[in-house]
Scaffold this active site. Sequence first.
Site, PDB file in Angstrom:
ATOM      1  N   SER A 232      14.661  -1.819  -2.394  1.00 19.28           N
ATOM      2  CA  SER A 232      13.311  -2.316  -2.681  1.00 19.28           C
ATOM      3  C   SER A 232      12.582  -1.307  -3.549  1.00 19.28           C
ATOM      4  O   SER A 232      12.845  -0.099  -3.450  1.00 19.28           O
ATOM      5  CB  SER A 232      12.531  -2.493  -1.382  1.00 19.28           C
ATOM      6  N   ASP A 233      11.676  -1.756  -4.398  1.00 17.49           N
ATOM      7  CA  ASP A 233      10.749  -0.798  -4.975  1.00 17.49           C
ATOM      8  C   ASP A 233       9.973  -0.226  -3.791  1.00 17.49           C
ATOM      9  O   ASP A 233       9.894  -0.841  -2.724  1.00 17.49           O
ATOM     10  CB  ASP A 233       9.805  -1.444  -6.010  1.00 17.49           C
ATOM     11  N   TRP A 234       9.403   0.940  -3.997  1.00 17.54           N
ATOM     12  CA  TRP A 234       8.823   1.700  -2.873  1.00 17.54           C
ATOM     13  C   TRP A 234       7.632   0.938  -2.257  1.00 17.54           C
ATOM     14  O   TRP A 234       6.552   0.884  -2.832  1.00 17.54           O
ATOM     15  CB  TRP A 234       8.415   3.082  -3.365  1.00 17.54           C
ATOM     16  N   GLY A 235       7.874   0.329  -1.117  1.00 20.48           N
ATOM     17  CA  GLY A 235       6.816  -0.427  -0.447  1.00 20.48           C
ATOM     18  C   GLY A 235       6.818  -1.897  -0.808  1.00 20.48           C
ATOM     19  O   GLY A 235       5.834  -2.600  -0.557  1.00 20.48           O
TER      20      GLY A 235
END
Length: 805
Positions: A232-235
């Site tokens: 995932s992209d961060w968050g």
Amino acid sequence: MTHSNAVNTLLQQLTLAEKATLCSGADFWHVPGIERLQLPAIMLTDGPHGVRKLANKASEAGLSGSVPATCFPTASGLAATWNCALTRAIGVALGQECQAEQVSVLLGPGINIKRNPLGGRNFEYFSEDPYLAGALACAWIGGVQSQGVGTSLKHFAVNNHESGRMVVDAIVDERTLREIYLPAFEICVKQEQPWTIMCSYNKLNGTYLSEHAGLLSDILCTEWGFKGLVVSDWGAVNDRVLGLKNGLQLEMPSSGTINTQRIIDAVECGELSLAELDGSVAKVLTLSLRAQAEAQTRDGFDLEAHHALARQAAEEVCVLLKNDGPLLPLQTDQSVAVLGALAVDTRYQGSGSSQINPTRLEQPLAEIQRLSRQHPVHFAAGYNLHDDQDDSLIAEAVAIAVTADRVVLIAGLPPEYESEGFDRQNLQLPAAQLRLIEALAPVHHKLIIVLQNGAPVDLPFADRVPALIEAYLGGQAGASALANILYGQANPSGKLAETFPLALADIPSQPWFPGLLRQSQYREGIWVGYRYFDSAQVAVRFPFGHGLSYTRFDYSDLQVSHELSSTGQPTVRVTFTLTNSGDRHGAEVAQLYVGQLHSSVYRPAKELQGFTKVELDPGAHTRVSLELPQQAFAFWSVEQHDWVVENDTFSLSIGASVADIRLQQTLELTSGQAIGVANPALRPYALPAQRRFDDAAFSALLGHPIPLPVPTQPYQLNSTIVEVRHHWLGRLLQRRVAQQVAKLIGPNASAKDKMVMEAMFFDMPLRNMLTMSQGNINQKTLNRLIHLLNGNWLQALRGSAVLNR
Ligand code: BGC
């Protein structure tokens, strides 16, 4: 033991809790290990223009304080080199630096399409053209991975602006998706198999990418054959279990124990099967084992060699936009005045997660002084970088300019103008710089303007100034590279990988860009960048592919023939002669564009389908040969849900830019399908010059009514701080988040870093407070807060569930 045997053995030994743990980061930058099974934790870091490993807080968020690393030009500049071999060499150097820092995966490259020059992160992306972006990204990935370090192709997909990036829903039709926003990813996956791919924050047609089965499973894995892991992209995780089911294997960063527990619960209650979980865990294990197997014990890296490579790249980045006279190159017996605050405080990299700590940094003034042997170089700042108006600076600059033989002005965008986290407001250079350029009217005839920026700017003075260089964000050695270009020690060979428009209003997406915080309608369809300008015959400042040289290149003897590829596929071979007819060694980027003459669907007049960069001595010539596969003639058919080539006449255009075609020939193809019937409802799209992309046209393009955006209220789990701050409680929350940001970046952070971090955090959906607070805020407390924001006191008392959309 092969990785797959080892993975199976590990899977049998892991407990359910351990499997669940492996699906989320151990902290901000590590994939967890399992000590009892000797499975190591591995590190992922940004990326992409240098290694950004946070030195003392390798487990936390933050912008500054990373270990020293070579800072290469950012992707928008690298793309202007059109040089795959050079890009690969940079990848190799980055891989070596990762190995020296025990970094297993470098988070890049970023290959999102530049839909509009205002996109805040355009400096970090390659091009408005997917073929070029794909080719360069392949070279970068191949280089990094050749060193036993993984890459993370990002951000998958349709993440083309920053405003509301964590919740915005990109509404895009099927054909545009396939022809504009996905091909660069497709090329990289098929050719280079990046170890990982990073899903973006946004939604696509109603579904978060972090749980988008259509993209993560069907297209990426089944269609394209992706073998690696999706992170995932961060968050970016919305619903962790749905994500796992739909193709997102690894969540970053750590969610504390929240999502781990959620996964365990989901398996225990049958919402997630053990087989589904095992499938994801197997991918995480494969990544970790591969990283472990390929890790090297490297004692540092060759700083000098990497700096020299950064310089070579920065030289090739420079695009000579204009050179009347010719004013350039400078002669060493000419007196030179250097103007501009950026000459002593150079802009060389972007802001946000790609911001790194260079091993050294050159400044343009010093480097120009180094080469101007005979005369001292006079300098005046001329403007204040942070745009305060100061007439005395202008007066001083004009005074030294009038006495010099040549005037070099370094202009550009200050760091706070373009960054991850927010989009640009307009195309203008800072007012103080524009005023200086006006005030320099008496010396315009000898003025050379050099631009340092990550994306196109408005150049209202372009017709009045004889020489212009786009130097982009050239990395740590950008200044010596620039000096070499100015003095002719290097011959410019950069070409624009994006269009410089005459005005922002000319950009087809502009009326809907970025759109609402929660919805961005891609109404312009495939009419992005030069595809639009060239087809609609709209004048531009500088076209895609444009860039001059100190020498001259001639194109001749075009020949086109049908061939079979080594795999037996029909291909078209295009050959022509390129001659350096000037008096200097130089390099030319020859571009091959394809157009279909009578297609059933509207198509761009020309699309880039091949290019090569050739170095030639003065007087020398070479035969260039380019191969076009069937795909180069195809469009995406919405009826057939597939690529289609029609039996038709195609134009093949060879040019020095999309607008400077030197050779042209037509070609009949008979190996495809009969020409189909046009859809009359899409007629407005066949007439791009009219730009009548109204509701009726867009819903015809989508094939369904335009969806309504998610309403801002009632507030819900995915409301952002920017949205809830309209409520007093939301403002309180914002203050609290600002305090956290201040703590994170420390007291010595620059105003720009504060601005960037706040923009990124204020854009965060409330759901991320659960994971970011590492358990300090639990689901019930968050539910209560959201009910209070909505004025539902009773429900707040109960802490009952809230909406999540
Ligand atoms: C960015 C990614 C980056 C990640 C880790 C995100 O906010 O969108 O590009 O790799 O942070 O820093």
